[in-house]
Write an enzyme that holds these catalytic residues in place. Structure first.
Site, PDB file in Angstrom:
ATOM      1  N   HIS A 220      73.580 -26.823 124.730  1.00 60.27           N
ATOM      2  CA  HIS A 220      74.376 -25.915 124.872  1.00 60.27           C
ATOM      3  C   HIS A 220      75.157 -25.781 126.308  1.00 60.27           C
ATOM      4  CE1 HIS A 220      73.525 -22.547 121.662  1.00 60.27           C
ATOM      5  NE2 HIS A 220      73.870 -23.514 121.062  1.00 60.27           N
TER       6      HIS A 220
ATOM      7  N   TYR B 244      72.684 -12.743 126.158  1.00 55.52           N
ATOM      8  CA  TYR B 244      71.363 -12.211 126.474  1.00 55.52           C
ATOM      9  C   TYR B 244      72.296 -10.452 126.965  1.00 55.52           C
ATOM     10  CZ  TYR B 244      68.220 -16.195 127.733  1.00 55.52           C
ATOM     11  OH  TYR B 244      67.775 -16.800 127.528  1.00 55.52           O
TER      12      TYR B 244
ATOM     13  N   PRO C 155      59.741 -13.835 128.376  1.00 51.35           N
ATOM     14  CA  PRO C 155      60.363 -14.225 127.542  1.00 51.35           C
ATOM     15  C   PRO C 155      62.209 -14.451 128.592  1.00 51.35           C
ATOM     16  CG  PRO C 155      60.080 -13.133 126.680  1.00 51.35           C
ATOM     17  CD  PRO C 155      59.944 -12.959 127.434  1.00 51.35           C
TER      18      PRO C 155
ATOM     19  N   LYS D  23      61.866 -19.751 129.739  1.00 49.48           N
ATOM     20  CA  LYS D  23      61.342 -20.981 131.197  1.00 49.48           C
ATOM     21  C   LYS D  23      59.437 -21.049 130.384  1.00 49.48           C
ATOM     22  CE  LYS D  23      64.044 -21.447 133.806  1.00 49.48           C
ATOM     23  NZ  LYS D  23      64.399 -22.446 133.035  1.00 49.48           N
TER      24      LYS D  23
ATOM     25  N   TYR E 168      68.306 -21.367 135.214  1.00 47.99           N
ATOM     26  CA  TYR E 168      68.581 -21.598 133.812  1.00 47.99           C
ATOM     27  C   TYR E 168      68.044 -22.963 133.623  1.00 47.99           C
ATOM     28  CZ  TYR E 168      68.657 -19.760 128.957  1.00 47.99           C
ATOM     29  OH  TYR E 168      68.557 -19.517 127.714  1.00 47.99           O
TER      30      TYR E 168
HETATM   31  C1  PHB Z   1      64.599 -18.218 121.742  1.00 48.02           C
HETATM   32  O1  PHB Z   1      65.165 -18.884 120.901  1.00 48.02           O
HETATM   33  O2  PHB Z   1      63.162 -17.791 120.841  1.00 48.02           O
HETATM   34  C2  PHB Z   1      64.477 -17.891 122.594  1.00 48.02           C
HETATM   35  C3  PHB Z   1      65.848 -17.641 123.258  1.00 48.02           C
HETATM   36  C4  PHB Z   1      66.251 -17.558 124.793  1.00 48.02           C
HETATM   37  C5  PHB Z   1      64.970 -16.466 125.324  1.00 48.02           C
HETATM   38  C6  PHB Z   1      64.115 -16.607 124.996  1.00 48.02           C
HETATM   39  C7  PHB Z   1      63.700 -16.767 123.342  1.00 48.02           C
HETATM   40  O3  PHB Z   1      65.497 -16.666 126.741  1.00 48.02           O
END
Ligand code: PHB
Ligand code: APR
Length: 393
Positions: free
Chosen positions: A75, A203, A295, A299, A387
């Site tokens: 990505h 997000y 989460p 990280k 990120y």
């Molecule tokens: C996930 O795909 O479980 C996931 C992806 C990004 C995040 C947290 C969890 O920031």
């Protein structure tokens, strides 16, 4: 009592413990891994799925990247949305970096296979694991299995046994400083055998709460919604989950969303936590045993991997060159990275969630923070650097 000996005893067969075992094996260092659960239980836990380039590099170094390269997705950006505004953070364009989407479960499976192929010892279902003489040069680990008590003599112990493990709890209280931040909410996550709603992660901040659209592959999706602390999974039918997710993401994405029966559904609390230092005598802490991030910045897994990459290199230096320099530097070096990731994860969490205690002022600040991100290349670059992991090293 049966007595064994190894160079490094590793507590915990999560990604941190398994990867350390693999790195040590390749460096010709003998290690035994002790895990309290079964392999099936460890593989049944659904966790993160976004890897920094540095994490992929360590998997390559450890010789466990072939399936990752074949099956993962690359990505070049993520979408951040707040109410009706959407902004793509194009890290590939901004800083020439990408992230790799590959589930922690798959990574754990690859590491378990490599461990088995190496012939090295992993003891699953080890009960009552206890650490002894960690303030000496020759510590010991004991456990029970099938009614027999076992003892393992070693040079070092790597505490890779997660947040609730025994390793950190074995350090005298006065020798550790704990930093802890609690968030009054959790993430309800759902895994579904349907294509993701979008090519990249979304997000989303909404007044009803945060939502995340993620994926494990082009046919399997992972979605989350923020829920109040103490919420029970049983209160969430699949239909309720999909309704809530649709309400929180933008209407075009909601219209594209493909729903289906959940194949996993669970709630994870959010917290920030660091224990300092990461070393006590011959015990070294790594991964979730030493720190937790919320989460939101993806990280947790990446930090666990960077810890054991540093620890593995320090142990290889010790056995190869009889130099303690790497081991002496481990805690400080790892903590520098950990705190930068803690800051970023806390910031992403603050930007995107709804906080029950935050009044009108806090909501305006949050909106201003988002507007600043949308309008500033510097702010987007900063997000991209954090990120993708570029600015953490
Ligand atoms: C996930 O795909 O479980 C996931 C992806 C990004 C995040 C947290 C969890 O920031
Ligand atoms: N004895 C032996 N094993 C133990 C003990 C114990 N007393 N306590 C815990 N364990 C095992 C757990 O069963 C688990 O398999 O230690 C392992 C720790 O694994 P993880 O919790 O996955 O921690 P880690 O390897 O550090 O990986 C961190 O997990 O929570 C996510 O975001 C985090 O993705 C990151 C990753």
């Amino acid at each position: 009592m049966s007595v064994m000996r190894t160079q490094v005893a590793i507590i915990g067969a999560g990604p941190a413990g398994l990867l350390l075992g693999q790195l040590l094996h390749r460096a010709g260092i003998d290690a035994v891994i002790l895990e309290q659960r079964t392999p099936e239980y460890v593989l049944g836990r659904i966790r993160a799925g976004v890897l920094e380039q540095g994490t992929v590099d360590v998997m390559e170094l450890a010789g466990v990247s072939s399936r990752l390269h074949a099956e993962s997705l690359t990505h070049g950006g993520v979408e951040i949305a707040a109410n009706d505004v959407r902004r793509r953070i194009a890290f590939q364009d901004l800083i020439g970096r990408t992230v790799t989407v590959y589930g922690q479960t798959e990574m754990t499976r690859d590491l378990m296979d490599a461990r088995q192929a190496s012939g090295a010892t992993t003891i699953y279902e080890a009960a009552d694991v206890a650490l002894h003489d960690i303030d000496h040069d020759h510590p010991r680990v004991t456990w029970r299995k099938d009614g027999v008590t076992h003892s393992l003599d070693c040079d070092f112990i790597a505490g890779c046994d997660g947040f609730h493990g025994i390793s950190r709890a074995s350090v005298p209280e006065r020798a550790l400083t704990l930093f802890d931040r609690h968030y009054p909410f959790g993430w309800l996550g759902i895994l579904v055998e349907k294509p993701p709603v979008s090519e990249e992660l979304i997000y989303a901040h909404h007044e009803r709460g945060f939502a995340l659209c993620s994926m494990r592959s082009l046919t399997r999706s992972r979605y989350y919604v923020q829920v109040p602390e103490g919420e029970k999974v049983d209160n969430w039918s699949d239909a309720r989950f999909w309704d809530e997710l649709r309400a929180r993401i933008n209407p075009e994405a909601a219209a594209r969303l493909q729903t289906g029966p959940s194949i996993e559904k669970s709630i994870a609390p959010l917290r920030s936590f660091v224990a300092e230092p990461l070393r006590f005598g011959s015990l070294f802490l790594a991964g979730d045993a030493a720190h937790i991030v919320p989460p939101t910045g993806a990280k947790g897994l990446n930090l666990a991997i960077s810890d054991v990459a540093m620890l593995g290199a320090a142990l290889a230096e010790f056995y190869g060159e009889r130099s303690k320099a790497g081991l002496d530097a481990y805690s400080k070096k790892a903590l520098a990275r950990i705190w930068k990731a803690e800051r970023f994860s806390w910031w992403m969490t603050s930007l995107l969630h709804t906080f029950p205690e935050t009044g009108a002022f806090g909501r305006r600040i949050q909106r201003a923070d988002f507007d600043y991100l949308c309008g500033s290349i510097a702010a987007q670059t900063s997000l991209a650097e954090n990120y993708t992991g570029l600015s953490l090293d």
